[in-house]
Design a protein around this motif. Sequence first.
Motif, mmCIF file in Angstrom:
data_model
loop_
_atom_site.group_PDB
_atom_site.id
_atom_site.type_symbol
_atom_site.label_atom_id
_atom_site.label_comp_id
_atom_site.label_asym_id
_atom_site.label_seq_id
_atom_site.Cartn_x
_atom_site.Cartn_y
_atom_site.Cartn_z
ATOM 1 N N LYS B 41 7.641 -0.100 1.713
ATOM 2 C CA LYS B 41 6.536 0.800 1.895
ATOM 3 C C LYS B 41 5.547 0.372 0.852
ATOM 4 O O LYS B 41 4.138 0.233 1.488
ATOM 5 N N THR B 42 5.745 0.156 -0.238
ATOM 6 C CA THR B 42 4.562 -0.291 -1.111
ATOM 7 C C THR B 42 3.817 -1.524 -0.513
ATOM 8 O O THR B 42 2.643 -1.813 -0.632
ATOM 9 N N THR B 43 4.537 -2.492 -0.113
ATOM 10 C CA THR B 43 3.970 -3.711 0.280
ATOM 11 C C THR B 43 3.162 -3.390 1.369
ATOM 12 O O THR B 43 2.092 -3.890 1.509
ATOM 13 N N PHE B 80 -2.304 5.383 -6.624
ATOM 14 C CA PHE B 80 -1.061 4.608 -7.130
ATOM 15 C C PHE B 80 -0.158 5.380 -7.582
ATOM 16 O O PHE B 80 -0.382 6.276 -8.322
ATOM 17 N N GLN B 81 1.130 4.907 -7.545
ATOM 18 C CA GLN B 81 2.086 5.510 -8.065
ATOM 19 C C GLN B 81 2.234 5.756 -9.705
ATOM 20 O O GLN B 81 2.298 6.850 -10.100
ATOM 21 N N SER B 82 1.536 4.708 -10.300
ATOM 22 C CA SER B 82 1.408 5.105 -11.727
ATOM 23 C C SER B 82 -0.046 5.530 -11.848
ATOM 24 O O SER B 82 -0.493 5.174 -13.001
ATOM 25 N N LEU B 156 -1.493 6.914 -0.531
ATOM 26 C CA LEU B 156 -1.018 7.518 -1.406
ATOM 27 C C LEU B 156 0.447 6.894 -1.558
ATOM 28 O O LEU B 156 1.317 7.345 -0.652
ATOM 29 N N ASP B 157 0.775 6.403 -2.836
ATOM 30 C CA ASP B 157 2.087 5.914 -2.830
ATOM 31 C C ASP B 157 2.680 6.690 -3.991
ATOM 32 O O ASP B 157 2.819 6.557 -4.885
ATOM 33 N N GLU B 158 3.750 7.355 -3.264
ATOM 34 C CA GLU B 158 4.700 8.140 -3.895
ATOM 35 C C GLU B 158 3.897 8.874 -5.130
ATOM 36 O O GLU B 158 4.264 8.709 -6.337
ATOM 37 N N PRO B 159 3.016 9.644 -4.751
ATOM 38 C CA PRO B 159 1.991 10.020 -5.769
ATOM 39 C C PRO B 159 2.582 11.215 -6.697
ATOM 40 O O PRO B 159 2.228 11.193 -7.951
HETATM 41 MG MG LIG Z 1 7.306 1.510 -3.730
#
Ligand SMILES: [Mg+2]
Lengths: 572, 255
Positions: B41-43, B80-82, B156-159
């Motif tokens: 997913k992130t990729t 980003f997630q972080s 949005l990556d697993e926000p």
């Molecule tokens: Mg990921």
Amino acid sequence: MIDRKKLLSNTERVSQNTLSRYIDMIGDHALQFLVLGGVVLFIFYPLFCVFLRSFHSADGFTFSQYAKVITEESTALWRSVFVGSFTSVLCTILSVVFSLFISTRRGWQKIIFTALLIVIMVSPPFVSSIAYIQLYGRRGWITYNLLHLNIMPYNQWGIIAMQTISFVPINALMLNGLLAKIDRSVINSARDLGAKAKDILKDVVLPALKPGIIVCLLLTFVRSLADYGTPAIIGGRFRTLASQIYIQFMGAGNIDKAAAMNMFLLVPSLILFFIYRHFMKKMNSNSSSRRQDAHLNLPLHKSGVIGWLIMGIGLLYSLIMTLQYSSIFLSAINRTGSKIFSFTTEYIEKVFTYNASTLYRSLLYAFIVSIIGSLFAVIFSYYVERRKVRFGSVFDCIATLPYMIPGTCFGIGFILAFNSAPLKITGTALILIINMLFKQLPTTTKMCAASLSQIHVAQENSARDLGAGRLAVIKDVILPGMRPAMLTCFIYNFTSSMTTAGAILFLVAPKTLLAVFKLFDATYTGEYGVASVIASLIIIVVLLVEGLVFLLTSYLEKHNVSGTRTYQKELW
Amino acid sequence: MYLELEHIKKSFGDKTVVDDLSFSLEQGKLLCILGSSGCGKTTTLNMIGGFLRPDSGRIILDGQDITEMTPEYRPVATVFQSYGLFPHMNVIQNVTYGLKFRHIDRKDAIERGERYLDLVGLHEYSKYRIDELSGGQQQRVALARALAVEPKLCLLDEPFSNLDAALRVKMRVELKKLQEELGITMVFVTHDQEEAIILSDFMTIMDQGRLVQMDTPENIYRNPSNSYVSEFLGLKDIVWGEDGKIMKVIANEKL
Ligand SMILES: [Mg+2]
Ligand SMILES: Nc1ncnc2c1ncn2[C@@H]1O[C@H](COP(=O)(O)OP(=O)(O)O)[C@@H](O)[C@H]1O
């Protein structure tokens, strides 16, 4: 409110006009070229020049210089190996003992011994030698005035002793790092299980120190091999290869032969360097980042004979060091050769009349090196560690080389490399500044790399995402994020620039004399009073600057952390 | 279609992480990419954002091929997630950072930044430093920062993965409201089935770098294309709201 129509029409975009795009791209490449090229030009190239020159003679390629070194300098060669091995073993034992001693101190003792260690770390070179001559020399306070002996201390044992005590602090600091990583709960539970302190020492502590001990042996050997100052000052007629190179160089020696002699120092240093890197990786890999007591819970006085021995030697070393610094400070205001204390400001006046400009120059160069050096290190490690440039590990390896390159090699390499157009910078301030900067690069890049891993890649990506080019990322994300690392680098750069002889003695010119050179010169010519004044001034200045930087950082930190706004809970 | 991914492929070494991935999305809709951890997913998101270059395939946004475009020129903004907030800048500096590069003068930029801060409910916090904010507030700053550049597409990556469960539910509702109000096109990555079903207009289910099914949540719930999908979703029931939207999902008892 937000105008939805306008929002969806997406009018403003990051201007994709080719000019600013090319400026960014070219700037990025230029910066990368600057740091990577700098490392090749100012580290690899000078060494390569030494290598080439060692095969040089009037009629072309030759091995004759090597043959000459082996026949003419074999004594010096063996002496270097002898002193190196002896110093390395002795110093490693003393370093292990002293680091155990320091790590087990607590409370006020910890403060005192740490302070002593700090003073030693900021000291210029040759202080041990100056103090040695003052205390134990032919007219030494202790040997002559106190014990009425008339001994000649100018021999190999003097060199070994001086090198040993001078290299202890830096080794002990590294070993302390290892000791700090030992899991405190292992020690405590071993004690619960009834293990005696001396068993813990044998079964837990020493095995943990093992890679550090090997690194100590290697580093000390190379440092001893490279040290030309100590043998030149107190070796008398006992000359090692390094001091022979320096003395011949000063007396209009044969530079082809000097190059060949340097190869005998360079090759073993490089071989040991790669072994060192191997062990360093090992040491860093088994690290635990858990926070725990700094102090090792191992009561030495309950550890039997060994424990008492460690305490005794630790105290003795501290005493010798205290004596050394007292003698330096006293010699600065005491008439040299007087039987009892006789106050004089003669040497101080002399230094301020004749050498004031040298001191200012040292300060100025040290500041320049510190500022440019920290920036250079940050950008270099950014390209190597983060941007993963091609052949990054090769550049990284080259950048680490100066850690182990003997000063004689680096000095003569710089002279060979930069004595002709288009890069004729010998005799200028530039060559000194560049040399110091690259000499210190191995340590500063290590500091930056460690700190760089604290900046999350998402920060960089966010900046790019929002429209920042590559240069803007460096300016807006990397440099601000690396501020703490740059301060550490600054302190390191400054201290080293003020206190390291390295290649400097080879590169100074009448118009660019530095304090370290004056210090060596005064010691070499027997002006111990003047030498003591310069040494004391260097120590005081470095401590002052470090203290100021430290105060400044803690002031800034305090102002940032306890802002006027207090943390508020979730509103939504 | 507004956003189109055509036969995207990406491998690291000899490991294929995204394999022949194609999907498309209309303007103003929210697409959730749902899949277990490590499925790529992130990729995928990184390729849409421009941080990774696909080995093959094309990405088209609003009629423009953006496959080769570097991130700073892509009309795409990512949360980003972080979060990736800049710790040395305060909240408003973070939110207006992207406007610097769009030739908007400072006054207008700050005004706009404050409007977006307002939108995420943080108008009083514009002078705060990032580390003075809670996780949920940081999350909202990151969202405001991404929206402030008014991108064509927001990723949005697993926000919400770093937030606690209660806050996650609250943020979910707010995000959906905001997205519908502003009509922003969003791609939202998550491994949380409930989050995906409640947020999505469309949902794609990914498994080991491949797309398994793409449809509306309701259709996927009613007609899972295979047993992997139905097992992965693990749904027992869906509770519908009065407006015909999904309000709550009831999961199967986990073994
Ligand atoms: Mg990921
Ligand atoms: N830069 C990389 N190099 C090698 N492998 C990677 C890299 N980035 C991701 N991967 C691998 O690709 C797979 C998918 O990763 P990712 O897209 O982060 O998964 P997700 O976001 O769905 O959890 C993982 O197995 C991960 O280990």
